[in-house]
Design a protein around this motif. Sequence first.
Motif, PDB file in Angstrom:
ATOM      1  N   PRO A  11     -26.389  53.709  47.208  1.00 26.66           N
ATOM      2  CA  PRO A  11     -27.716  53.659  47.056  1.00 26.66           C
ATOM      3  C   PRO A  11     -28.300  55.022  46.555  1.00 26.66           C
ATOM      4  O   PRO A  11     -27.675  56.357  47.142  1.00 26.66           O
ATOM      5  N   PHE A  12     -29.053  55.013  45.639  1.00 22.51           N
ATOM      6  CA  PHE A  12     -29.660  56.182  45.014  1.00 22.51           C
ATOM      7  C   PHE A  12     -31.096  56.352  45.123  1.00 22.51           C
ATOM      8  O   PHE A  12     -31.663  55.319  44.977  1.00 22.51           O
ATOM      9  N   PRO A  13     -31.733  57.417  45.291  1.00 18.29           N
ATOM     10  CA  PRO A  13     -31.092  58.778  45.285  1.00 18.29           C
ATOM     11  C   PRO A  13     -30.239  59.185  46.375  1.00 18.29           C
ATOM     12  O   PRO A  13     -30.346  58.714  47.317  1.00 18.29           O
ATOM     13  N   TYR A  14     -29.272  60.152  46.361  1.00 21.41           N
ATOM     14  CA  TYR A  14     -28.307  60.567  47.391  1.00 21.41           C
ATOM     15  C   TYR A  14     -28.804  61.261  48.257  1.00 21.41           C
ATOM     16  O   TYR A  14     -29.879  62.179  48.116  1.00 21.41           O
ATOM     17  N   GLU A  15     -28.390  61.335  49.680  1.00 20.71           N
ATOM     18  CA  GLU A  15     -28.961  62.223  50.631  1.00 20.71           C
ATOM     19  C   GLU A  15     -28.608  63.624  50.248  1.00 20.71           C
ATOM     20  O   GLU A  15     -27.628  63.965  50.002  1.00 20.71           O
ATOM     21  N   GLY A  16     -29.779  64.358  50.504  1.00 21.87           N
ATOM     22  CA  GLY A  16     -29.384  65.770  50.283  1.00 21.87           C
ATOM     23  C   GLY A  16     -29.100  66.236  48.949  1.00 21.87           C
ATOM     24  O   GLY A  16     -28.548  67.401  48.542  1.00 21.87           O
ATOM     25  N   ASP A  17     -29.487  65.498  47.817  1.00 24.22           N
ATOM     26  CA  ASP A  17     -29.086  65.665  46.438  1.00 24.22           C
ATOM     27  C   ASP A  17     -27.781  65.824  46.239  1.00 24.22           C
ATOM     28  O   ASP A  17     -27.390  66.786  45.249  1.00 24.22           O
ATOM     29  N   ALA A  44     -24.670  55.116  34.551  1.00 22.02           N
ATOM     30  CA  ALA A  44     -24.906  54.101  34.038  1.00 22.02           C
ATOM     31  C   ALA A  44     -26.099  53.308  34.644  1.00 22.02           C
ATOM     32  O   ALA A  44     -26.324  53.647  35.975  1.00 22.02           O
ATOM     33  N   PRO A  45     -26.734  52.405  33.869  1.00 24.03           N
ATOM     34  CA  PRO A  45     -27.934  51.591  34.503  1.00 24.03           C
ATOM     35  C   PRO A  45     -27.542  50.740  35.995  1.00 24.03           C
ATOM     36  O   PRO A  45     -28.344  50.637  36.678  1.00 24.03           O
ATOM     37  N   ASP A  46     -26.112  50.518  35.965  1.00 22.53           N
ATOM     38  CA  ASP A  46     -25.778  49.892  36.865  1.00 22.53           C
ATOM     39  C   ASP A  46     -25.337  50.501  38.314  1.00 22.53           C
ATOM     40  O   ASP A  46     -24.895  49.974  39.104  1.00 22.53           O
ATOM     41  N   GLY A  47     -25.685  51.934  38.113  1.00 25.61           N
ATOM     42  CA  GLY A  47     -25.313  52.688  38.976  1.00 25.61           C
ATOM     43  C   GLY A  47     -23.873  53.385  39.333  1.00 25.61           C
ATOM     44  O   GLY A  47     -23.723  54.381  39.983  1.00 25.61           O
ATOM     45  N   SER A  48     -23.043  52.843  38.359  1.00 25.71           N
ATOM     46  CA  SER A  48     -21.807  53.550  38.194  1.00 25.71           C
ATOM     47  C   SER A  48     -21.920  54.982  37.643  1.00 25.71           C
ATOM     48  O   SER A  48     -22.639  55.172  36.825  1.00 25.71           O
ATOM     49  N   TRP A  49     -20.625  55.674  37.704  1.00 23.33           N
ATOM     50  CA  TRP A  49     -20.348  56.843  37.066  1.00 23.33           C
ATOM     51  C   TRP A  49     -19.234  56.996  36.009  1.00 23.33           C
ATOM     52  O   TRP A  49     -18.376  56.387  36.591  1.00 23.33           O
ATOM     53  N   MET A  50     -19.499  57.848  35.163  1.00 31.06           N
ATOM     54  CA  MET A  50     -18.085  58.156  34.124  1.00 31.06           C
ATOM     55  C   MET A  50     -18.384  59.539  34.009  1.00 31.06           C
ATOM     56  O   MET A  50     -19.208  60.064  33.511  1.00 31.06           O
ATOM     57  N   VAL A  51     -17.061  60.150  33.588  1.00 33.54           N
ATOM     58  CA  VAL A  51     -16.879  61.610  33.335  1.00 33.54           C
ATOM     59  C   VAL A  51     -15.939  61.601  32.342  1.00 33.54           C
ATOM     60  O   VAL A  51     -14.899  61.104  32.406  1.00 33.54           O
ATOM     61  N   GLY A  52     -16.284  62.123  31.037  1.00 31.06           N
ATOM     62  CA  GLY A  52     -15.366  62.343  30.127  1.00 31.06           C
ATOM     63  C   GLY A  52     -15.148  63.803  29.642  1.00 31.06           C
ATOM     64  O   GLY A  52     -15.971  64.594  29.817  1.00 31.06           O
TER      65      GLY A  52
END
Length: 111
Positions: A11-17, A44-52
Amino acid sequence: MTDREIFRELPFPYEGDRFPPQLGALVQRTVLTGELPAREVIHAPDGSWMVGDGVNDPNSPGAAVVTHIAHVVDRNTSVASLATMPPGHIAKRGGPGEPWQIMRLVGWDDE
């Protein structure tokens, strides 16, 4: 939850940022090993993260792995500042020490 569990989205936003410890991301191996710095971070719009690394093709076989985003933050501390970046956005930078530029993702399916 255990320390070893990885969640694709939380769930976003995350606690304590701050990124939750169990939050996962698809990360290029070059970033994870420290060979190259993180230059692109996608929420991403679905809430997932990617790092490149912003250089190599992340879609090449074996180029990326799922891991806790905390491992990225360990090597690239400025990534922690992106925990407040909303879904549907991308952050880019030229290299270490340069500021992150955050913009809306274009061309991604929002569903």
